[in-house]
Every structure is written in C-alpha cells, then in structure tokens.
Scaffold this active site. Structure first.
Site, PDB file in Angstrom:
ATOM      1  N   LYS A   1       0.816  -1.258   0.019  1.00 27.49           N
ATOM      2  CA  LYS A   1       0.100  -0.089   0.076  1.00 27.49           C
ATOM      3  C   LYS A   1       0.838   1.269  -0.142  1.00 27.49           C
ATOM      4  CE  LYS A   1      -2.073  -1.210   3.876  1.00 27.49           C
ATOM      5  NZ  LYS A   1      -1.035  -2.393   4.281  1.00 27.49           N
TER       6      LYS A   1
ATOM      7  N   ARG B   1      -9.932   0.589   8.452  1.00 30.21           N
ATOM      8  CA  ARG B   1      -9.364  -0.344   8.915  1.00 30.21           C
ATOM      9  C   ARG B   1     -10.533  -1.204   9.681  1.00 30.21           C
ATOM     10  NH1 ARG B   1      -3.608   0.467   8.829  1.00 30.21           N
ATOM     11  NH2 ARG B   1      -2.547  -1.376   9.096  1.00 30.21           N
TER      12      ARG B   1
ATOM     13  N   ARG C   1      11.990  -4.977   5.056  1.00 28.83           N
ATOM     14  CA  ARG C   1      12.112  -3.505   4.670  1.00 28.83           C
ATOM     15  C   ARG C   1      12.718  -2.667   5.512  1.00 28.83           C
ATOM     16  NH1 ARG C   1       5.662  -1.643   5.535  1.00 28.83           N
ATOM     17  NH2 ARG C   1       5.773  -2.599   7.534  1.00 28.83           N
TER      18      ARG C   1
ATOM     19  N   ARG D   1      11.331  -0.627  11.288  1.00 26.39           N
ATOM     20  CA  ARG D   1      10.138  -0.346  11.988  1.00 26.39           C
ATOM     21  C   ARG D   1      10.174  -1.300  13.316  1.00 26.39           C
ATOM     22  NH1 ARG D   1       4.805   0.275   8.454  1.00 26.39           N
ATOM     23  NH2 ARG D   1       4.317  -0.948  10.209  1.00 26.39           N
TER      24      ARG D   1
ATOM     25  N   ARG E   1      -0.673  -8.539  13.227  1.00 25.89           N
ATOM     26  CA  ARG E   1      -1.174  -7.602  12.333  1.00 25.89           C
ATOM     27  C   ARG E   1      -2.141  -8.260  11.256  1.00 25.89           C
ATOM     28  NH1 ARG E   1       4.351  -4.789  11.242  1.00 25.89           N
ATOM     29  NH2 ARG E   1       3.392  -3.950   9.443  1.00 25.89           N
TER      30      ARG E   1
HETATM   31  P1  AP5 Z   1       4.874  -1.505   2.108  1.00 29.09           P
HETATM   32  O1  AP5 Z   1       4.484  -0.731   0.773  1.00 29.09           O
HETATM   33  O2  AP5 Z   1       5.368  -0.974   2.832  1.00 29.09           O
HETATM   34  O3  AP5 Z   1       3.682  -2.276   2.663  1.00 29.09           O
HETATM   35  P2  AP5 Z   1       2.424  -1.865   3.093  1.00 29.09           P
HETATM   36  O4  AP5 Z   1       1.181  -2.478   2.728  1.00 29.09           O
HETATM   37  O5  AP5 Z   1       1.962  -0.415   3.107  1.00 29.09           O
HETATM   38  O6  AP5 Z   1       2.505  -2.123   4.580  1.00 29.09           O
HETATM   39  P3  AP5 Z   1       2.652  -1.854   6.103  1.00 29.09           P
HETATM   40  O7  AP5 Z   1       3.379  -2.616   7.020  1.00 29.09           O
HETATM   41  O8  AP5 Z   1       3.138  -0.505   6.096  1.00 29.09           O
HETATM   42  O9  AP5 Z   1       0.963  -1.952   6.514  1.00 29.09           O
HETATM   43  P4  AP5 Z   1       0.218  -2.014   7.838  1.00 29.09           P
HETATM   44  O10 AP5 Z   1      -1.185  -2.016   7.276  1.00 29.09           O
HETATM   45  O11 AP5 Z   1       0.786  -3.241   8.681  1.00 29.09           O
HETATM   46  O12 AP5 Z   1       0.985  -0.895   8.612  1.00 29.09           O
HETATM   47  P5  AP5 Z   1       0.633   0.791   8.837  1.00 29.09           P
HETATM   48  O13 AP5 Z   1       1.715   1.560   8.709  1.00 29.09           O
HETATM   49  O14 AP5 Z   1      -0.513   1.170   8.195  1.00 29.09           O
HETATM   50  O15 AP5 Z   1       5.654  -2.945   1.276  1.00 29.09           O
HETATM   51  C1  AP5 Z   1       6.541  -3.803   2.303  1.00 29.09           C
HETATM   52  C2  AP5 Z   1       7.771  -4.124   1.767  1.00 29.09           C
HETATM   53  O16 AP5 Z   1       7.446  -4.996   0.551  1.00 29.09           O
HETATM   54  C3  AP5 Z   1       8.396  -3.090   1.412  1.00 29.09           C
HETATM   55  O17 AP5 Z   1       9.878  -3.150   1.710  1.00 29.09           O
HETATM   56  C4  AP5 Z   1       8.435  -3.100  -0.074  1.00 29.09           C
HETATM   57  O18 AP5 Z   1       9.575  -2.516  -0.671  1.00 29.09           O
HETATM   58  C5  AP5 Z   1       8.245  -4.535  -0.701  1.00 29.09           C
HETATM   59  N1  AP5 Z   1       7.341  -4.504  -1.713  1.00 29.09           N
HETATM   60  C6  AP5 Z   1       6.118  -3.831  -1.935  1.00 29.09           C
HETATM   61  N2  AP5 Z   1       5.479  -4.149  -3.042  1.00 29.09           N
HETATM   62  C7  AP5 Z   1       6.098  -5.198  -3.272  1.00 29.09           C
HETATM   63  C8  AP5 Z   1       6.069  -6.041  -4.565  1.00 29.09           C
HETATM   64  N3  AP5 Z   1       5.021  -5.964  -5.473  1.00 29.09           N
HETATM   65  N4  AP5 Z   1       6.855  -7.090  -4.809  1.00 29.09           N
HETATM   66  C9  AP5 Z   1       7.927  -7.021  -3.985  1.00 29.09           C
HETATM   67  N5  AP5 Z   1       8.276  -6.316  -3.053  1.00 29.09           N
HETATM   68  C10 AP5 Z   1       7.351  -5.629  -2.719  1.00 29.09           C
HETATM   69  O19 AP5 Z   1       0.154   0.332  10.475  1.00 29.09           O
HETATM   70  C11 AP5 Z   1       1.046   0.079  11.761  1.00 29.09           C
HETATM   71  C12 AP5 Z   1       0.216   0.087  12.940  1.00 29.09           C
HETATM   72  O20 AP5 Z   1      -0.336   1.555  13.110  1.00 29.09           O
HETATM   73  C13 AP5 Z   1      -1.165  -0.649  12.783  1.00 29.09           C
HETATM   74  O21 AP5 Z   1      -0.415  -2.082  13.252  1.00 29.09           O
HETATM   75  C14 AP5 Z   1      -1.982   0.077  13.939  1.00 29.09           C
HETATM   76  O22 AP5 Z   1      -1.423  -0.411  15.141  1.00 29.09           O
HETATM   77  C15 AP5 Z   1      -1.779   1.418  13.692  1.00 29.09           C
HETATM   78  N6  AP5 Z   1      -3.010   2.054  12.697  1.00 29.09           N
HETATM   79  C16 AP5 Z   1      -2.364   2.487  11.254  1.00 29.09           C
HETATM   80  N7  AP5 Z   1      -3.525   2.776  10.893  1.00 29.09           N
HETATM   81  C17 AP5 Z   1      -4.725   2.313  11.696  1.00 29.09           C
HETATM   82  C18 AP5 Z   1      -6.210   2.441  11.443  1.00 29.09           C
HETATM   83  N8  AP5 Z   1      -6.756   3.033  10.369  1.00 29.09           N
HETATM   84  N9  AP5 Z   1      -6.824   1.806  12.668  1.00 29.09           N
HETATM   85  C19 AP5 Z   1      -6.298   1.608  13.926  1.00 29.09           C
HETATM   86  N10 AP5 Z   1      -4.916   1.520  13.924  1.00 29.09           N
HETATM   87  C20 AP5 Z   1      -4.081   2.068  12.876  1.00 29.09           C
END
Ligand code: AP5
Length: 216
Positions: A13, A88, A127, A161, A172
C-alpha cells in the site's frame, strides 16, 4: 479522485501510494505514518498509541478518524487523496463516508491488493526506509541504486520499524482478517472495488493501478 488502497500488512500500500503521489500529484493519507510521526515527536497521542502499535493491535477508531479529518482539512479541495491503511474497521468505513460527504468529496475506487500471506512476512521483515526522507526499500526486492545511499535524498541513514518482526506481523495479519477484510463487501455493493494481483513486481502493480485510475 479519492481512492482507498486496501490489503494486509506488507501488501504494498505504502509503496504504491508513493508512486501515485509522484505520478498524479495526489496526497497520501497513511494513518500508520501519522501515528509514527506522533510517536517520534513524543506527543501525548504518540505515547498513548505506542504500546498498541508495538503489539500489532489497532488503535481506536476515534483517534484515526480525527487524524484523517485534520489531514484532509489541510489539503487543497481539488487535490486527490489516497487512503493508505484507513479505513481498517467497519466503524472507520462509515466515518469515512461522512468525512468525505462533509467535504464534498466522493470515493472513486477501493483497490484491493491480493497477496500471499506467507510471502508478506518475508516482505515485511526485509523492509527498511531512509531515516531522512522515508523512501522505502527492501533487502532483496528494492535496494538503493548505490549501496548505503538513499536514491531520493542521498542520506546514508536507514531505519527499520519496531513492529516489523514476525510475531507482530502475524498479529497484524490476524487483525486484518478479523476487522479489515470484512469491510470489503460494503464497497463491493457499491461497485467500487478493483482487485489487483499484488504478487506481481512493484512496477506491474503500479501500471495496473494507474490503468484503473486513468479510466475514470
Ligand atoms: P509496503 O508498501 O511498505 O507495505 P504496506 O502495505 O504499506 O505495509 P505496512 O506494513 O506499512 O502496512 P500496515 O497496514 O501493517 O502498517 P501501517 O503503517 O498502516 O511494502 C512492504 C515491503 O515490501 C517494502 O519493503 C516494499 O519495498 C516491498 N514491496 C512492496 N510491494 C512489493 C512487490 N510488488 N514485490 C516485492 N516487494 C514489494 O500501520 C501500523 C500500525 O498503526 C497498525 O498495526 C496499527 O497499530 C496502527 N494503525 C494504522 N492505521 C490504523 C487504523 N486505520 N486504525 C487503527 N490502527 C491503525
């Protein structure tokens, strides 16, 4: 244009949102990034959410709804929004409807990145990001062009992270399956969902997303 990028942790994402920012001038609204910024700044909000984030659980709906409102209100009315990691829960999806309607915005697409969960652990544990500009990298799939130097800003400092360990990633993912995946039917009923194979290369996924957005 207002779109939601939906998919489990590591689906890509954030990676895809940053391409859309570059290619379409849209704004990325990542609640994860906003919460991490609050923690880094040491705000009371940051302190309140730290333990939940580190456990892999979800922070409260009210907190993230407020963050989204603040960000939208700071943007020009005609700038497109990419919701990354929000909504979410069903409650957040309903809040977003109201938040958008109050601001005269409409949701154009919900793009779901379909991925193989076993591969995600590998993606997430590999990552890392530039400590200066936040550009994202991966130990195998996306290394800086010059070793140890950020392609985007030239910094030599990188970080990982604290919630990117296997145990927290599994929590997660369980949260995603239990609370986030069930919101898809809300958008399916409205004909807004577009599904993409997120296991393709980063460039292929970007091309498919841009083809969807370009058709609007
Ligand atoms: P990346 O693009 O970073 O993946 P992502 O989908 O953004 O994953 P996140 O881990 O950031 O999502 P998340 O939803 O767990 O975390 P968030 O920060 O939102 O890609 C990952 C890796 O793969 C990278 O190294 C990239 O280079 C590689 N990659 C990407 N695409 C690829 C491909 N096609 N092929 C190969 N490699 C690839 O949330 C963190 C925490 O915050 C949550 O756990 C929660 O506690 C809180 N939080 C955030 N939002 C909310 C909400 N709305 N409600 C409640 N709590 C929330």
């Amino acid at each position: 244009m207002n779109i939601i990028l939906l998919g489990p942790p590591g689906a890509g994402k954030g990676t895809q949102a940053s391409h859309l920012v570059d290619d379409f001038g849209m704004a990325q609204l990542s609640t994860g990034d906003m919460l991490r910024a609050a923690r880094k700044a040491g705000t009371p909000l940051g302190e309140r959410v730290a333990a939940v984030m580190d456990s892999g659980g979800l922070v409260s709906d009210e907190i993230v709804d407020d963050l989204i409102c603040d960000k939208l209100d700071s943007m020009p009315d005609d700038q497109g929004a990419i919701f990354d990691g929000y909504p979410r829960t069903a409650a957040q999806a309903h809040s977003l409807d109201k938040i958008l309607a109050d601001r005269g915005r409409t949701l154009d697409f919900v793009i779901e990145l379909n991925v193989d969960e076993d591969a995600l652990v590998d993606r997430i544990t590999g990552r890392f990001t530039c400590a200066s500009c936040g550009e994202g990298y991966h130990d195998r799939y996306k290394l800086p062009k010059v070793e140890g130097v950020c392609d985007n800003c030239g910094s030599t400092e990188f970080k990982r992270r604290p919630d990117d360990n296997e145990e927290t990633v599994r929590t997660r993912m369980a949260e995603y399956r239990a609370k986030t995946a069930p919101i898809l039917p809300i958008y399916d009923e409205r004909g807004l969902v577009r599904r993409i194979d997120g296991m393709q290369s980063i460039d292929e996924v970007t091309k498919e997303i841009e083809a969807i957005i370009g058709k609007k």
